[in-house]
Design a protein around this motif. Structure first.
Motif, PDB file in Angstrom:
ATOM      1  N   PRO A  39      -4.392  -3.676  19.253  1.00 40.19           N
ATOM      2  CA  PRO A  39      -4.578  -2.217  19.318  1.00 40.19           C
ATOM      3  C   PRO A  39      -3.282  -1.430  19.198  1.00 40.19           C
ATOM      4  N   LYS A  40      -2.128  -2.075  19.467  1.00 46.86           N
ATOM      5  CA  LYS A  40      -0.854  -1.360  19.291  1.00 46.86           C
ATOM      6  C   LYS A  40      -0.627  -0.950  17.842  1.00 46.86           C
ATOM      7  N   ALA A  41      -1.327  -1.611  16.922  1.00 43.90           N
ATOM      8  CA  ALA A  41      -1.144  -1.287  15.505  1.00 43.90           C
ATOM      9  C   ALA A  41      -1.902  -0.032  15.087  1.00 43.90           C
ATOM     10  N   ILE A  42      -2.882   0.382  15.873  1.00 45.38           N
ATOM     11  CA  ILE A  42      -3.732   1.508  15.467  1.00 45.38           C
ATOM     12  C   ILE A  42      -2.919   2.778  15.223  1.00 45.38           C
ATOM     13  N   PRO A  43      -2.034   3.201  16.140  1.00 46.38           N
ATOM     14  CA  PRO A  43      -1.259   4.417  15.843  1.00 46.38           C
ATOM     15  C   PRO A  43      -0.300   4.254  14.665  1.00 46.38           C
ATOM     16  N   VAL A  44       0.164   3.026  14.425  1.00 43.29           N
ATOM     17  CA  VAL A  44       1.053   2.797  13.280  1.00 43.29           C
ATOM     18  C   VAL A  44       0.290   3.016  11.979  1.00 43.29           C
ATOM     19  N   ILE A  45      -0.875   2.375  11.875  1.00 40.45           N
ATOM     20  CA  ILE A  45      -1.685   2.512  10.664  1.00 40.45           C
ATOM     21  C   ILE A  45      -2.163   3.949  10.491  1.00 40.45           C
ATOM     22  N   ALA A  46      -2.554   4.588  11.602  1.00 39.98           N
ATOM     23  CA  ALA A  46      -2.997   5.987  11.526  1.00 39.98           C
ATOM     24  C   ALA A  46      -1.869   6.896  11.056  1.00 39.98           C
ATOM     25  N   GLY A  47      -0.653   6.638  11.534  1.00 37.25           N
ATOM     26  CA  GLY A  47       0.484   7.439  11.096  1.00 37.25           C
ATOM     27  C   GLY A  47       0.764   7.273   9.617  1.00 37.25           C
ATOM     28  N   MET A  48       0.643   6.053   9.130  1.00 33.22           N
ATOM     29  CA  MET A  48       0.843   5.813   7.706  1.00 33.22           C
ATOM     30  C   MET A  48      -0.190   6.573   6.883  1.00 33.22           C
ATOM     31  N   ALA A  49      -1.445   6.563   7.346  1.00 32.45           N
ATOM     32  CA  ALA A  49      -2.499   7.279   6.626  1.00 32.45           C
ATOM     33  C   ALA A  49      -2.198   8.780   6.588  1.00 32.45           C
ATOM     34  N   THR A  50      -1.741   9.329   7.698  1.00 32.14           N
ATOM     35  CA  THR A  50      -1.400  10.750   7.762  1.00 32.14           C
ATOM     36  C   THR A  50      -0.260  11.101   6.812  1.00 32.14           C
ATOM     37  N   ALA A  51       0.621  10.139   6.575  1.00 30.42           N
ATOM     38  CA  ALA A  51       1.779  10.368   5.705  1.00 30.42           C
ATOM     39  C   ALA A  51       1.478  10.088   4.231  1.00 30.42           C
ATOM     40  N   GLY A  52       0.199   9.917   3.916  1.00 27.81           N
ATOM     41  CA  GLY A  52      -0.183   9.793   2.506  1.00 27.81           C
ATOM     42  C   GLY A  52      -0.489   8.402   2.022  1.00 27.81           C
ATOM     43  N   ALA A  53      -0.621   7.431   2.930  1.00 24.61           N
ATOM     44  CA  ALA A  53      -0.814   6.043   2.511  1.00 24.61           C
ATOM     45  C   ALA A  53      -2.111   5.805   1.743  1.00 24.61           C
ATOM     46  N   LEU A  54      -3.073   6.718   1.879  1.00 27.15           N
ATOM     47  CA  LEU A  54      -4.373   6.527   1.224  1.00 27.15           C
ATOM     48  C   LEU A  54      -4.452   7.204  -0.144  1.00 27.15           C
ATOM     49  N   SER A  55      -3.373   7.831  -0.566  1.00 30.33           N
ATOM     50  CA  SER A  55      -3.426   8.585  -1.828  1.00 30.33           C
ATOM     51  C   SER A  55      -2.242   8.285  -2.742  1.00 30.33           C
ATOM     52  N   VAL A  56      -1.801   7.045  -2.747  1.00 27.13           N
ATOM     53  CA  VAL A  56      -0.639   6.656  -3.552  1.00 27.13           C
ATOM     54  C   VAL A  56      -1.063   6.353  -4.984  1.00 27.13           C
ATOM     55  N   ARG A  57      -0.307   6.853  -5.918  1.00 29.80           N
ATOM     56  CA  ARG A  57      -0.536   6.565  -7.336  1.00 29.80           C
ATOM     57  C   ARG A  57       0.419   5.468  -7.785  1.00 29.80           C
ATOM     58  N   GLY A  58      -0.062   4.606  -8.643  1.00 29.30           N
ATOM     59  CA  GLY A  58       0.754   3.507  -9.145  1.00 29.30           C
ATOM     60  C   GLY A  58       1.847   3.986 -10.083  1.00 29.30           C
ATOM     61  N   ILE A  59       2.720   3.049 -10.424  1.00 33.37           N
ATOM     62  CA  ILE A  59       3.901   3.363 -11.228  1.00 33.37           C
ATOM     63  C   ILE A  59       4.128   2.268 -12.263  1.00 33.37           C
ATOM     64  N   GLU A  60       4.595   2.655 -13.436  1.00 29.48           N
ATOM     65  CA  GLU A  60       5.000   1.682 -14.442  1.00 29.48           C
ATOM     66  C   GLU A  60       6.492   1.417 -14.258  1.00 29.48           C
ATOM     67  N   ALA A  61       6.817   0.263 -13.676  1.00 27.06           N
ATOM     68  CA  ALA A  61       8.208  -0.084 -13.409  1.00 27.06           C
ATOM     69  C   ALA A  61       8.677  -1.144 -14.394  1.00 27.06           C
ATOM     70  N   ALA A  62       9.933  -1.059 -14.788  1.00 34.63           N
ATOM     71  CA  ALA A  62      10.504  -2.068 -15.678  1.00 34.63           C
ATOM     72  C   ALA A  62      10.720  -3.369 -14.914  1.00 34.63           C
ATOM     73  N   GLY A  63      10.569  -4.484 -15.608  1.00 37.20           N
ATOM     74  CA  GLY A  63      10.738  -5.788 -14.978  1.00 37.20           C
ATOM     75  C   GLY A  63      12.149  -6.332 -15.105  1.00 37.20           C
ATOM     76  N   ALA A  64      13.112  -5.480 -15.394  1.00 38.64           N
ATOM     77  CA  ALA A  64      14.494  -5.932 -15.614  1.00 38.64           C
ATOM     78  C   ALA A  64      15.190  -6.169 -14.280  1.00 38.64           C
ATOM     79  N   LEU A  65      14.684  -7.146 -13.558  1.00 35.53           N
ATOM     80  CA  LEU A  65      15.207  -7.455 -12.236  1.00 35.53           C
ATOM     81  C   LEU A  65      15.184  -8.978 -12.109  1.00 35.53           C
ATOM     82  N   HIS A  66      16.368  -9.579 -12.020  1.00 40.50           N
ATOM     83  CA  HIS A  66      16.475 -11.033 -12.047  1.00 40.50           C
ATOM     84  C   HIS A  66      17.233 -11.527 -10.821  1.00 40.50           C
ATOM     85  N   PRO A  67      16.642 -12.459 -10.071  1.00 41.01           N
ATOM     86  CA  PRO A  67      17.288 -12.943  -8.857  1.00 41.01           C
ATOM     87  C   PRO A  67      18.719 -13.408  -9.095  1.00 41.01           C
TER      88      PRO A  67
END
Length: 259
Positions: free
Chosen positions: A126-154
């Protein structure tokens, strides 16, 4: 006037300088980090949609604006790490980079593999409930995807301000990478190692719970790569910075295991 000052203080609390040229933006227990160098600026992860206000304030503190950011490097493509990405891309033309294995996830940030149902975690922790609720309030349910370049090599320095070096650390997602900032002793750990698990509400170094992790066995194995960096300071995707060295953080995370 008093209300105005209180509002300003509330905004300032969402960011802090954590090292020379490194600024943490914290919104609803989700972190992203602005790296400022003489050559320009790189944003590590893009938080939640409401993280934008904190980003704008820290930029304004040294006379910059979002369009002055040279690049966004993503540790992975989950919704809580690409929250500002669409806005930064379409309104401010900031390029994004992620490992090839997470490009599809960055486009569809809610379509991710996880080992356990999420709903059960809120009943067990139950300690996670306010964390998840806070994320939702900050827009976590309305995120749009992004086209990111894959030019990232370990292990290969990126051509971005700060010359960040990706650290291959899959498990939380299939293409997860942390980043080191050369010469600083800093590791941006993303969600490969956090100090707050949003799905349990537990604090201290650990991997993220199976509710949001694709392969927890692989995530635990990836701690070896993080430890090999020898970082003194660990800046996680969730939770407070860890200043006691990566070896101690990894030891603590292994002791917790997969929840």
């Amino acid at each position: 006037m008093g209300a105005t000052k209180s509002a300003a203080r509330a905004v300032r609390r969402v960011w802090q300088q954590v090292a020379e040229g490194v600024y943490r933006i914290d919104r609803a227990h989700v972190n992203c980090y602005l790296v400022v160098t003489p050559d320009g600026m790189t944003l590590v992860d893009a938080g939640l949609p409401d993280s934008f206000s904190g980003l704008r304030v820290v930029l304004a503190s040294f006379g910059a604006k979002p369009s002055d950011i040279d690049a966004v490097v993503l540790t992975h493509g989950h919704f809580d790490h690409v929250g500002m990405s669409s806005r930064l891309t379409h309104e401010h033309h900031v390029p994004h980079f992620v490992h090839d294995e997470d490009r599809k996830l960055a486009r569809h940030p809610y379509r991710y593999d996880h080992e356990a149902p999420r709903a059960g975690y809120l009943l067990r922790y139950p300690k996670a409930i306010p964390v998840i609720a806070g994320m939702a309030t900050a827009g976590a349910l309305s995120v749009r995807g992004i086209e990111a370049a894959g030019a990232l090599h370990p292990d290969q320095p990126m051509d971005v301000p700060g010359r960040l070096v990706p650290v291959w650390s899959p498990g939380h997602t299939y293409g997860h990478c942390g980043f080191t900032l050369p010469g600083s002793g800093i590791l941006f750990a993303g969600d490969a190692l956090v100090t707050l698990d949003p799905y349990t509400g537990e604090t201290g170094p650990r991997i993220v719970a199976k509710a949001a992790t694709a392969d927890s066995e692989r995530a635990l194995a990836s701690l070896d790569a993080l430890e090999a960096t020898g970082a003194r300071t660990v800046l996680p995707g969730h939770g407070e910075p860890w200043q006691q060295g990566i070896a101690l953080a990894v030891s603590a995370a292994r002791a917790v295991g997969a929840e």
